[in-house]
Design a protein around this motif. Structure first.
Motif, short mmCIF file in Angstrom:
data_model
loop_
_atom_site.label_atom_id
_atom_site.label_comp_id
_atom_site.label_asym_id
_atom_site.label_seq_id
_atom_site.Cartn_x
_atom_site.Cartn_y
_atom_site.Cartn_z
N VAL B 55 0.84 -1.21 0.00
CA VAL B 55 0.00 0.00 0.00
C VAL B 55 0.87 1.25 0.00
O VAL B 55 2.04 1.22 0.40
CB VAL B 55 -0.95 0.04 1.23
N VAL B 56 0.25 2.36 -0.45
CA VAL B 56 0.97 3.63 -0.47
C VAL B 56 0.42 4.53 0.63
O VAL B 56 -0.79 4.75 0.72
CB VAL B 56 0.80 4.34 -1.84
N ALA B 57 1.33 4.99 1.49
CA ALA B 57 0.97 5.98 2.51
C ALA B 57 1.55 7.31 2.05
O ALA B 57 2.75 7.41 1.80
CB ALA B 57 1.56 5.59 3.86
N MET B 58 0.70 8.33 1.90
CA MET B 58 1.23 9.63 1.50
C MET B 58 1.57 10.47 2.73
O MET B 58 0.82 10.49 3.70
CB MET B 58 0.25 10.35 0.58
N ASP B 59 2.73 11.14 2.64
CA ASP B 59 3.22 11.95 3.76
C ASP B 59 2.44 13.25 3.90
O ASP B 59 2.18 13.94 2.91
CB ASP B 59 4.69 12.32 3.54
N VAL B 60 2.10 13.58 5.14
CA VAL B 60 1.54 14.89 5.47
C VAL B 60 2.38 15.40 6.64
O VAL B 60 2.66 14.64 7.57
CB VAL B 60 0.06 14.75 5.88
N TYR B 61 2.81 16.65 6.58
CA TYR B 61 3.64 17.20 7.64
C TYR B 61 2.82 18.14 8.52
O TYR B 61 1.90 18.81 8.04
CB TYR B 61 4.83 17.96 7.03
N ASP B 62 3.20 18.19 9.79
CA ASP B 62 2.48 19.09 10.71
C ASP B 62 2.86 20.55 10.47
O ASP B 62 2.12 21.45 10.86
CB ASP B 62 2.74 18.68 12.17
N VAL B 63 4.05 20.75 9.87
CA VAL B 63 4.44 22.12 9.48
C VAL B 63 4.88 22.05 8.01
O VAL B 63 5.41 21.01 7.59
CB VAL B 63 5.62 22.65 10.34
N PRO B 64 4.68 23.11 7.24
CA PRO B 64 5.06 23.03 5.82
C PRO B 64 6.55 22.75 5.68
O PRO B 64 7.37 23.45 6.29
CB PRO B 64 4.72 24.42 5.28
N PRO B 65 6.95 21.73 4.93
CA PRO B 65 8.37 21.42 4.79
C PRO B 65 9.09 22.55 4.07
O PRO B 65 8.58 23.08 3.08
CB PRO B 65 8.38 20.16 3.92
N GLU B 66 10.25 22.90 4.60
CA GLU B 66 10.97 24.05 4.03
C GLU B 66 11.86 23.65 2.86
O GLU B 66 12.22 24.48 2.03
CB GLU B 66 11.82 24.71 5.12
N ASP B 67 12.22 22.35 2.82
CA ASP B 67 13.20 21.96 1.80
C ASP B 67 12.58 21.33 0.55
O ASP B 67 13.28 20.77 -0.27
CB ASP B 67 14.23 20.99 2.43
N TRP B 68 11.28 21.40 0.40
CA TRP B 68 10.67 20.79 -0.77
C TRP B 68 10.86 21.66 -2.01
O TRP B 68 10.59 22.86 -1.98
CB TRP B 68 9.16 20.57 -0.55
N PRO B 69 11.30 21.07 -3.12
CA PRO B 69 11.40 21.84 -4.37
C PRO B 69 10.00 22.18 -4.88
O PRO B 69 9.01 21.53 -4.49
CB PRO B 69 12.12 20.88 -5.31
N GLU B 70 9.96 23.14 -5.75
CA GLU B 70 8.65 23.63 -6.22
C GLU B 70 7.84 22.51 -6.88
O GLU B 70 6.62 22.43 -6.71
CB GLU B 70 8.89 24.77 -7.20
N THR B 71 8.52 21.65 -7.65
CA THR B 71 7.80 20.56 -8.32
C THR B 71 6.98 19.75 -7.32
O THR B 71 5.89 19.30 -7.61
CB THR B 71 8.81 19.55 -8.94
N LEU B 72 7.53 19.57 -6.15
CA LEU B 72 6.88 18.73 -5.16
C LEU B 72 5.83 19.50 -4.36
O LEU B 72 4.77 18.97 -4.04
CB LEU B 72 7.94 18.15 -4.21
N SER B 73 6.12 20.77 -4.07
CA SER B 73 5.17 21.50 -3.22
C SER B 73 3.96 22.02 -4.01
O SER B 73 2.89 22.23 -3.43
CB SER B 73 5.88 22.65 -2.50
N LYS B 74 4.13 22.16 -5.34
CA LYS B 74 3.05 22.74 -6.15
C LYS B 74 1.69 22.02 -5.98
O LYS B 74 0.68 22.68 -5.74
CB LYS B 74 3.47 22.76 -7.63
#
Lengths: 261, 319
Positions: B55-74
């Motif tokens: 199964v796939v578990a998708m990550d959710v963070y309690d605070v917005p991750p600061e190191d995510w590149p734009e492709t990922l955060s978009k």
């Protein structure tokens, strides 16, 4: 290591008394103790003292099955005693044992198949116990051929290489290692390689040390089953450690504890 | 000539674990997820039962991750400040089987949020989605031992998967999970011997073996994937040959690791020869996941919706 706990045997005084008085206490205790010590099978042998071997075998098996779920090895040279034991069996079962003559193998393998039992086959026949590797391997071949012919699952066959007591014939034990090696390569899956470990050191002064050393020397050659004293903690630990050294299990700092759980 | 049957026979198997609890089992989940159960090596179902689909578990963070590149955060730009909405989007739009809440914000160096904040976030996610939850601490032992028991208590009865415990820090969370009816993740840093040891230590506290999931820490494609692969493969073989202390299902942290790779996150103008990052990043993540699937993985933590879609498609075709 497939460890066949040897303690429920009428040769021992406590078991002999238990059979005589139909008092299950000692048998129950031995079943629990050996199971807790990690026995894969509990060997059941009525010994020679019981007047009614058939009744004693049935009674012992019923007492054990009433106490633990551990698989049972019915240990008798008498076909009717084995058959009587099988008639009351509920746990997983191993028959201990048959000789390597064609007609014996036929009879015992068919009986084993009827009860989905595993079977110990001795590398000896009516001519006796061979003194050399070649003749013993001939008997092993005969056992494997018969199993293939009867479509008997080879992983349920245990070849007992008939280990001589060290103080009877000192040349024999060393031959066993080569025999284990050859049996390992005889088929896929190969039959198990079994010995009677206590018999090997019986009557010696360093009984436990001899048993422990033979076992750890045999494991690298493919020894994977033994009728043995599972209550000897040093013996059980040495077997597991030898298997760890041979990379048969994943090592961890608490591997001994983990195995005893 | 007859072709010989070379199929192996396995005597053991991977434990089966159901995560999440419905109302009749004391939780509030509408869906549960069952993992494990394999009695053969992956994709060799002619040797035995392949078990449940990974199964796939998708990550959710309690605070917005600061190191995510734009492709990922978009894809998450509209929800990153609200973990509950973020989780809802992952489940409803991107088909996540589970949500992995990563409590990065409680780390002393990343915001040092309180246990009360963490509890609030957990409750909001439990209310927003009906799938089972993985709750992952910040991997700072002291802070995790302070926060995770409170989080566990707040989610009591939901049968979450809580992590992580290691050889040096396992007692607090193990006792907590035992009391609150959760499953647990045991972690070893790319070390199979320590992996087994942590399982033994946790089980010595009477924690049931069939409520443990193993984590070997994950190497992404080009960054140690092969180390993770070979250890997980060995773990799976040990499980199949009957090693009870190695018979746990396995979780991988693919998303976080794959997106740390420069190949995944570099801008197009930095490395034009590598192709557009919109494709490159998700591909890096998907390839890491699919490669590790072959070694025997039961839960894959992932990030990018495109990678999730590709991996789920692959799983559905192969199982």
């Amino acid at each position: 290591m497939i460890s066949i706990g040897e303690r429920i045997n009428g040769m021992f005084k406590d078991v002999r008394e238990a059979i005589k008085n139909k008092d299950p206490k000692a048998v129950r205790e031995l079943a629990i103790k050996q199971t807790d010590a990690g026995a894969s099978f509990l060997d059941v042998n009525v010994g020679t003292a019981a007047a009614d071997s058939i009744g004693a075998m049935k009674w012992l098996i019923e007492v054990i099955q009433d106490t633990v779920k551990t698989p049972i090895a019915i240990d008798s040279q008498k076909y009717d005693v084995v058959k009587a034991g099988l008639s009351v069996i509920k746990n997983e079962v191993l028959i201990n044992s048959t000789k390597g003559d064609t007609e014996e193998l036929d009879k015992y393998m068919n009986l084993s198949k009827d009860y989905n039992a595993s079977l110990i086959c001795l590398t000896m026949d009516k001519c006796g116990i061979p003194q050399d590797i070649e003749r013993r391997m001939e008997i092993v071949m005969k056992i494997v051929e018969k199993a293939v012919e009867l479509e008997f699952d080879l992983s349920k066959i245990y070849i007992d290489t008939v280990l001589f007591p060290i103080n009877v014939d000192q040349k024999q034990p060393a031959l066993m290692f080569e025999i284990f090696n050859q049996i390992k390569m005889i088929s896929d899956p190969p039959p198990h390689r079994n010995v009677g470990l206590s018999n090997f050191s019986q009557g010696t002064k360093e009984k436990r040390l001899l048993a422990r050393t033979f076992l750890t020397m045999g494991i690298p050659y493919g020894l994977d089953a033994a009728v043995m004293d599972v209550l000897d903690k040093d013996l059980m630990d040495a077997a597991l450690t030898a298997e760890i050294i041979m990379n048969q299990h994943v090592y961890s700092d608490s591997y001994l504890t983990a195995c005893r759980k | 000539m007859e072709i010989p049957n070379v199929a192996d026979k396995w005597t053991g198997g991977v434990n089966e674990i159901t995560l999440g609890a419905t109302r009749d089992k004391g939780g509030t989940r509408e869906k549960t997820v069952t993992i494990g159960g394999a009695k053969s090596i992956p994709f060799m179902d002619f040797e035995g039962n392949p078990g449940h689909k990974p199964v796939v578990a998708m990550d959710v963070y309690d605070v917005p991750p600061e190191d995510w590149p734009e492709t990922l955060s978009k894809p998450f730009a509209d929800v990153m400040n609200d973990p509950a909405k973020w989780a809802k989007k992952c489940v409803e739009q991107y088909g996540a089987d589970m949500i992995c809440l990563k409590l990065d914000g409680i780390h002393p160096d990343k915001g040092d949020k309180s246990a009360e904040d963490a509890v609030k976030t957990v409750k909001s996610i439990l209310a927003a989605v009906s799938v089972p939850l993985i709750i992952w601490g910040c991997e700072h032992d002291e802070k995790d031992n302070e926060v995770m028991p409170k989080v566990s208590q707040a989610a009591k009865g939901e049968n979450c998967l809580m992590g992580i415990v290691s050889q040096n820090s396992y007692k607090t969370l193990t006792a907590t999970c035992l009391a609150d009816g959760h499953c647990i993740i045991t972690m070893a840093p790319v070390d199979i011997n320590i992996g087994k040891q942590v399982n033994i230590l946790v089980s010595e506290m009477d924690f049931p073996l069939n409520r443990i999931v193993m984590f070997q820490s994950t190497g992404a494609l080009g960054y140690g994937l092969e180390y993770t692969y070979s250890i997980q493969e060995r773990e799976r073989l040990a499980a199949l040959t009957g090693d009870r202390m190695m018979s746990m299902p396995v979780i991988c942290d693919v998303g976080h690791e794959a997106w740390r790779a420069k190949e995944a996150k570099s801008d197009d103008n930095e490395v034009p020869q590598w192709g557009p990052r919109e494709e490159r990043g998700p591909l890096w993540e998907a390839i890491t996941a699919v490669s590790l699937l072959q070694s025997g993985v039961d839960i894959i933590r992932m990030n990018h919706p495109k990678a999730v879609a590709a991996v789920k498609k692959c799983i559905n075709r192969l199982y």
